[in-house]
Design an enzyme around this catalytic site. Sequence first.
Site, mmCIF file in Angstrom:
data_model
loop_
_atom_site.group_PDB
_atom_site.id
_atom_site.type_symbol
_atom_site.label_atom_id
_atom_site.label_comp_id
_atom_site.label_asym_id
_atom_site.label_seq_id
_atom_site.Cartn_x
_atom_site.Cartn_y
_atom_site.Cartn_z
ATOM 1 N N HIS A 51 0.839 -1.208 0.000
ATOM 2 C CA HIS A 51 0.000 0.000 0.000
ATOM 3 C C HIS A 51 0.873 1.257 0.000
ATOM 4 O O HIS A 51 0.717 2.137 -0.858
ATOM 5 C CB HIS A 51 -0.908 -0.018 1.238
ATOM 6 C CG HIS A 51 -1.784 1.185 1.385
ATOM 7 N ND1 HIS A 51 -3.125 1.173 1.083
ATOM 8 C CD2 HIS A 51 -1.525 2.451 1.809
ATOM 9 C CE1 HIS A 51 -3.645 2.372 1.307
ATOM 10 N NE2 HIS A 51 -2.677 3.167 1.754
ATOM 11 N N GLU A 52 1.796 1.324 0.951
ATOM 12 C CA GLU A 52 2.643 2.524 1.045
ATOM 13 C C GLU A 52 3.539 2.667 -0.186
ATOM 14 O O GLU A 52 3.829 3.769 -0.634
ATOM 15 C CB GLU A 52 3.478 2.503 2.335
ATOM 16 C CG GLU A 52 2.661 2.536 3.612
ATOM 17 C CD GLU A 52 1.593 3.624 3.649
ATOM 18 O OE1 GLU A 52 1.795 4.689 3.030
ATOM 19 O OE2 GLU A 52 0.545 3.399 4.281
ATOM 20 N N HIS A 109 -6.440 10.424 12.288
ATOM 21 C CA HIS A 109 -6.674 10.738 10.872
ATOM 22 C C HIS A 109 -7.470 12.034 10.709
ATOM 23 O O HIS A 109 -7.147 12.864 9.861
ATOM 24 C CB HIS A 109 -7.469 9.601 10.202
ATOM 25 C CG HIS A 109 -6.624 8.497 9.672
ATOM 26 N ND1 HIS A 109 -6.100 7.524 10.482
ATOM 27 C CD2 HIS A 109 -6.221 8.199 8.413
ATOM 28 C CE1 HIS A 109 -5.399 6.675 9.731
ATOM 29 N NE2 HIS A 109 -5.455 7.054 8.489
ATOM 30 N N ILE A 110 -8.538 12.170 11.519
ATOM 31 C CA ILE A 110 -9.403 13.341 11.307
ATOM 32 C C ILE A 110 -9.117 14.491 12.271
ATOM 33 O O ILE A 110 -9.452 15.634 11.978
ATOM 34 C CB ILE A 110 -10.908 12.980 11.323
ATOM 35 C CG1 ILE A 110 -11.392 12.571 12.718
ATOM 36 C CG2 ILE A 110 -11.212 11.880 10.314
ATOM 37 C CD1 ILE A 110 -12.916 12.483 12.830
ATOM 38 N N PHE A 111 -8.485 14.212 13.413
ATOM 39 C CA PHE A 111 -8.242 15.295 14.365
ATOM 40 C C PHE A 111 -6.789 15.768 14.387
ATOM 41 O O PHE A 111 -6.488 16.814 14.954
ATOM 42 C CB PHE A 111 -8.692 14.883 15.770
ATOM 43 C CG PHE A 111 -10.177 14.670 15.881
ATOM 44 C CD1 PHE A 111 -11.055 15.716 15.609
ATOM 45 C CD2 PHE A 111 -10.705 13.435 16.215
ATOM 46 C CE1 PHE A 111 -12.435 15.536 15.683
ATOM 47 C CE2 PHE A 111 -12.080 13.242 16.298
ATOM 48 C CZ PHE A 111 -12.947 14.296 16.028
#
Length: 698
Positions: free
Chosen positions: A482-483, A614-616
């Site tokens: 993936h990376e 991820h979101i914060f």
Amino acid sequence: MSAISTIPNNPLLICKGLPPFDAIKTDHVVPAMTQILAELDKELSDLEVSVKPTWSGLVEPLQRLVERLTWSWGIVGHLTGVKNSPELRSAHEKVQPQVVQFGNKLSQSKPLYNAFKALRSSVEWESLESAQKRIVESSIREAELSGVGLEGEKKERFNAIEMELAELGTNFSNHVLDATKAFSLLLTTKEEVDGLPPSLLSLAAQTARVEGVETTAENGPWRITLDYPSYGPFLQHSTRRDLREKLYKAFLSRASSGDLNNWPLIDRILELRKEKAALLGFSSYAELSLASKMAPNVEAVEGLLEELRSVSYDAAIKDLADLKAFAATKNAQEAEDLKHWDVSFWAERQREEKFDFSAEELRPYFPLPQVLDGLFTLVNRLFGVTVKAADGQATVWHEDVRYFQICQGENAIAYFFLDPYSRPAEKRGGAWMDECIVRAKIMDNGDIKTRLPVAYLVCNQTPPVDGKPSLMTFVEVETLFHEFGHGLQHMLTKVDYPGAAGINNIEWDAVELPSQFMENWCYDRATLFGMAKHYETGESLPEHYYQKLLAARNYMSGSGMLRQLHFSLVDLELHHRYQPGGQETVIDVRNRIAKTTTVWPPLPEDSFLCAFGHIFAGGYAAGYYSYKWAEVLSADAFAAFEEAGLEDANAIASTGSRFRDTVLGLGGSLHPMEVFKAFRGREPSTKPLLVHTGLAVA
């Protein structure tokens, strides 16, 4: 006295080339960044006075200015992720407000904004390449989304919000790192480690040894941590239900109390984001976020998520019923009262029985050196490039870090660092790709030369233990692929303008396409057998294991998809409809959405949001859906190879060449839909994703 005279030859002031990691010390950060920001402030003022609405009079000098900042600050950011320390945190904390301040000044520069708009309406516009046009257009949009149109008190407020959000994001991330590090279980008896595989016992003994405990893998004591290579296998294999519960609850309550409590930070972040969006004329932060993404609006995102949710929910209900029925045949009492911390354990037992193999059995066939050989062979087969070791050609930040070059024929065209192993004391969890150097055409002693791209690839897999190489789980193999997909888009770009080269200027919800695409190849016969060889005997993975891997690929895939949709919908709701300080709390929102996106309601003490970096603390705010949005694209892209015939080397090479020239090569020079259509000849379909996950029939 100038800042530089306090530290002569400060390596963070070089501002070009490979970072000299062997020379960089924490003491260099504050003086270097202070000096660079002062010089850039003057350069910006000079540019604002002399700017001309042309490519060479605006974009090129601005690019040079920005690159000086991103080179030095990028190194500091990289080191906070892979070599964190109290001293580095303190230096980062001291400088970050000045960096944010300068960033605001730059993005809100009226003279530069007006020059970009003048360039767009000038006669030069038609002669620009598509990459150049996209850079200009995104610069205009970025300025507008950064508050260039705000005046007076509104502008001051906007900048104060940006400053506070940057600090909150850093604190959030540090709290998660510290909370993960703070908890561990020291197990001293054989009974406490019953069921644990040898690989975990070795890792747990090594973890205890690092802290000065005398131990062996056979006799202990053993230290289990919340770091994923320790936590994940423990939950899957420990027969001690009480210890599974203890570890599970510690994991899901990370950073939710005491000095590391992220709840107040979450409330403040959401409040500030909503206010920021309102200042810019948006009714929600989600709308602001989507203004620069591939998805046209919130409704389109919710439409896709609902399409996938309705398919995966029923599958997940069936997964749970099957799991309970299976557990009942083994332990009726436990099955009667199945809990969250039992799911991984019984799912692993069911998978082992159903497909007649365990994840642990496969580890000896996936030593990291062999996996890398297989990955590099695949990249050669698909894209016609060769990967070679280049250790020693660059300095590194840790002895385990490797350096490689990518060659076309005999010529190097890109490089990358690989930092593969988990180091919980100093390295944040997860895996990521980041830019070290971006491809560009540069002047070098009067000649125009191509500056070659360099990537950072960072994973957190099981380290080498007891003289054995890193023996990877299949999930760790997928993560590496993936990376590397992200890395390929950065390294194989054909764009010579840094603002649109590699992953730059690609809409966020399309950026996961190459990474998720590469994961599919882990199940490809030629690729798998090319890398799956026993680390001691060199024997290839037996055929029956391959067949079982294929059969198990979609085991509980409905549950897996529903989990991602749960995260995506919670993220979207918090940034779109949630009213900070209103009737509902963030916990209420999460529990409400859980009713249709989980088959296993969250526990009262579940504080998963407090570790949702991820979101914060990352770039995924109102954008977590991007994983699913891009997965539709990546599954459809892989289907092109399936249609060509995975056994046909020539067909694979020609399809790979087309993928390289479009998806990997074009970077941010075209809208991602145009790039996708250039590769596939049509717009994407959701069907390949549903087929690949076993939720639809081909």
